[in-house]
Design an enzyme around this catalytic site. Sequence first.
Site, PDB file in Angstrom:
ATOM      1  N   LYS A 193       5.824   5.659  -1.423  1.00 52.15           N
ATOM      2  CA  LYS A 193       6.742   6.442  -0.580  1.00 52.15           C
ATOM      3  C   LYS A 193       8.180   6.350  -1.069  1.00 52.15           C
ATOM      4  CE  LYS A 193       4.191   6.596   3.766  1.00 52.15           C
ATOM      5  NZ  LYS A 193       4.116   6.045   5.139  1.00 52.15           N
ATOM      6  N   HIS A 239       2.177  10.158  -2.546  1.00 56.24           N
ATOM      7  CA  HIS A 239       2.613   8.743  -2.519  1.00 56.24           C
ATOM      8  C   HIS A 239       1.482   7.801  -2.945  1.00 56.24           C
ATOM      9  CE1 HIS A 239       0.682   8.120   1.474  1.00 56.24           C
ATOM     10  NE2 HIS A 239       0.827   6.831   1.226  1.00 56.24           N
ATOM     11  N   HIS A 245       0.806  -1.235   0.000  1.00 53.65           N
ATOM     12  CA  HIS A 245       0.000   0.000   0.000  1.00 53.65           C
ATOM     13  C   HIS A 245       0.831   1.274   0.000  1.00 53.65           C
ATOM     14  CE1 HIS A 245       0.727  -0.844   4.275  1.00 53.65           C
ATOM     15  NE2 HIS A 245       0.585   0.441   4.492  1.00 53.65           N
ATOM     16  N   HIS A 255      -6.050   3.952  -0.304  1.00 50.12           N
ATOM     17  CA  HIS A 255      -6.002   3.599   1.118  1.00 50.12           C
ATOM     18  C   HIS A 255      -5.980   4.816   2.047  1.00 50.12           C
ATOM     19  CE1 HIS A 255      -1.667   4.214   0.576  1.00 50.12           C
ATOM     20  NE2 HIS A 255      -1.503   4.147   1.875  1.00 50.12           N
TER      21      HIS A 255
END
Lengths: 510, 510
Positions: B372, B397, B368, B423
């Site tokens: 990043k 991200h 998820h 998410h």
Amino acid sequence: MTENMVFATESATDATQGEVWKILIVDNEPSVHQVTQLALKQYRIEGRALHLLSAYSAQEALQVLQLEPDVALALIDVVMETDNAGLDLVHAIRRQLHMADIRLVLRTGQPGQAPEHEVIEDYDINDYKEKTDLTRQKLRTLCYSTVRAYRDLRLIRQQQSGLRNVLLATRKTLAAANLTTFGDVVQEQLTALFGIPTPELWGITLVPDDGSGYSYLHVLQAENQNVVVGYQSNIKQLPGSLRSLIAAAMATTRAQHNEQYYMVYQHSAPELHAFLLVRMSEPSGYQRELVSLYGANLLLIYQSLLLREEIVDTQKELVNRLGNAVEMRSKETGAHVQRVGLIAEKLGEYYGLNSYQCELLRHAAPLHDLGKVAIPDAVLNKPGKLDPAEWSVMKQHAQMGHDILAQSKRPILRMAASIALTHHEYWDGNGYPNGISGSAIPIEGRITALADVFDALGSTRCYKTPWNESAIKNFLHDHSGKQFEPKLVSILLSKWEEFTDIRRTYPDAD
Amino acid sequence: MTENMVFATESATDATQGEVWKILIVDNEPSVHQVTQLALKQYRIEGRALHLLSAYSAQEALQVLQLEPDVALALIDVVMETDNAGLDLVHAIRRQLHMADIRLVLRTGQPGQAPEHEVIEDYDINDYKEKTDLTRQKLRTLCYSTVRAYRDLRLIRQQQSGLRNVLLATRKTLAAANLTTFGDVVQEQLTALFGIPTPELWGITLVPDDGSGYSYLHVLQAENQNVVVGYQSNIKQLPGSLRSLIAAAMATTRAQHNEQYYMVYQHSAPELHAFLLVRMSEPSGYQRELVSLYGANLLLIYQSLLLREEIVDTQKELVNRLGNAVEMRSKETGAHVQRVGLIAEKLGEYYGLNSYQCELLRHAAPLHDLGKVAIPDAVLNKPGKLDPAEWSVMKQHAQMGHDILAQSKRPILRMAASIALTHHEYWDGNGYPNGISGSAIPIEGRITALADVFDALGSTRCYKTPWNESAIKNFLHDHSGKQFEPKLVSILLSKWEEFTDIRRTYPDAD
């Protein structure tokens, strides 16, 4: 006369192959042959005519049987060239020719010569008759019942051999390494097992999404030695005649067939609907059992291969995408890491590594720069030259990549850890992080070191345009024995086209 | 008298099960039974005694045959309760009881009643006799030859049923989802096929390294309903009696056996040596063929499952290690991403997703935060609070993770892309990057949003210590219907122990 009769019967047999029952008369008295022929004239058993073969000695009988392995019944006289010739013939047929199904009936004119109670126990015969007992009707009854027994035995043997063939077909299918080979093998086996001359096989898998639809549809189509494997987004792309069978099978959860296709197996569960269809008419009799037995195994093998390919492809793609994500951070884009895997694999092959090691290389080499994920942007993406402090930070990516991957039991990850650690070591010991040299550097590190530099030189980077081929060759030549193992550089230079082909097949996106 | 005889015969049969030939006399005249018994008294066929059963009508014969399905021969009178009772009985035995192997011989006292030439053609009998023709020796010969035919038929049927059982065993083994189930299924099948009461199976795979040794050794040991699967670094850890068989097999490339183990199959190629051994004595006769046929399929299935597990385990480990590497950059350590996968899977199960979707969740949710990797250190690792500009970089991200994974055909990666993107969306629409709300957020995004926050609250981070359970419950309760879908929060709160167990099973390293 003897020879003529044998030949006459043989050619008659050829003309009506499989449509007659063959009965062999073995007797040294011509009159017995004539009487038997007369008694059986025009007689038919289960709708088939009889073809009578004649032999006038045990010796001749053996010759006939070697040419005619499908004789149903032999009527054998006891006393011929020797007093026991008929009895010896029985042993020879059962034990030397290994003919277990042919029915053997002894007919004796001198019962005292071969006492019934001894003969029936000592010889594997199916009946014992005195010639005088065999009236015309008794002879016909004898033929009828023994031929019927022969027919039943042959049918069971045929079923048995069908089952054995399905097992061997399953084994061959199980050995298929991927779905394409699976499609080829199944086509071969459909021909071998069921005589389908040009098989057409469809394997269809529907995976439902979280709603009421299907998230994807996997289709395998095998036809004319051609196998197509792939995804289709819409079931409407399938031929209508297949679609209606699949819809009916899903509605009834029962296998289906129409004039064109027979569903050899289907599996339905909440998560998965899978179907195997073959272009064939509905099988009958024991063939139906064979189709169903083979079909069930086929579908399981198909699903297993599908799952494996799905996982392998996902893994390959994931490694490439993650490798690229790390490269993206260091402003390197494109298919570099994927090519490094393929170049490393090919170097391994020519170097003489076994195919298992080469496959590991292809999977593991794309992860060589994974440690860069832990290098600060200030160092990783510095536009100018790194100062000594920055350079020592940069060099940490080898150890860091190793540490992310280390202590795994998985062969791919163990090799990837080794590559991350050693892909900047030099053949002459002037590399980093540990300054090891020569064969102290693991072969996977030596190979990836060359693959990485070779591909980078031919690629666009923020700080350089691609070098031309002769510049790359010169560089490699100059650094052979210093940065790179000489044997690897020679391989690359001598198979140059094969290696530069990899870039042509997998170019950078832009 | 009739009943007594039947019972007497039955109990005698029980006592000598399998060691007698059963012959059924069907005749309405008691004297025929007596004469037949006298003629066959003390008579043995192929070393076995005869057990004579009696029935005095067709009706009674059918009852006897239903109790005694292994009668080898029935001698049947024609005229009993009706003129055709015996003939009707023949049809009933073949067509209603479906007994194809029992030998049927008609014995008639009134040949005119059932003309031989019609009867032999119309009824599936094996011989037709007039009672007057059956001398004592003729009767014995008849019994001998028909019982022998019955024995041969039974043997072929036994072989045939052995082959069919091997096919079914192969199918069951093929359906094994992993090596542990494989070990269980094979133990069951070894008992079913070969009568081995407590099977012991060893599957051993040696993979050579680039030198002359073996890079690893995979061992499956199945015994007493217990299956152990794993790696051993040294072949010396195997029992000596197995080691010597393997050494001999590799030296001779032929299968081996000793007093304890029988090698049911072996495969040797430059890349791979694989062996399957069962604790059993050397099989004989047609059992040898069955062992070899099953063993060959077994080894192929074993190798296929081994390969699949290897790939799946590698993939799982790779996703976790890479997920962790990304987390490491943002100074989050430990097993967070692995737990998020397991928590998401469990939420999916209770939410009612199918098992396929749940498995995808477990594999995809750990990725998820992949985006990043592209966030600059200055933002990602800023010690204090982010300013609005930095916050808008940080929020990228989600989109970046999506872009790294997008446009794949692989279900896992498609779901991972969707999760990366969504998410951080909120149930009430106040999340990012797109501010979608409610069921417009894909279920995998809603689930992972909750799984991620739930696990993070319980974990140590650079900016916080783990929250206690009641603080976490309060937080989830407060954010239900705002940040999170209420149904998911209820699931988590109502199955609290199961979810907190995941942390206990997979704790952070430090």
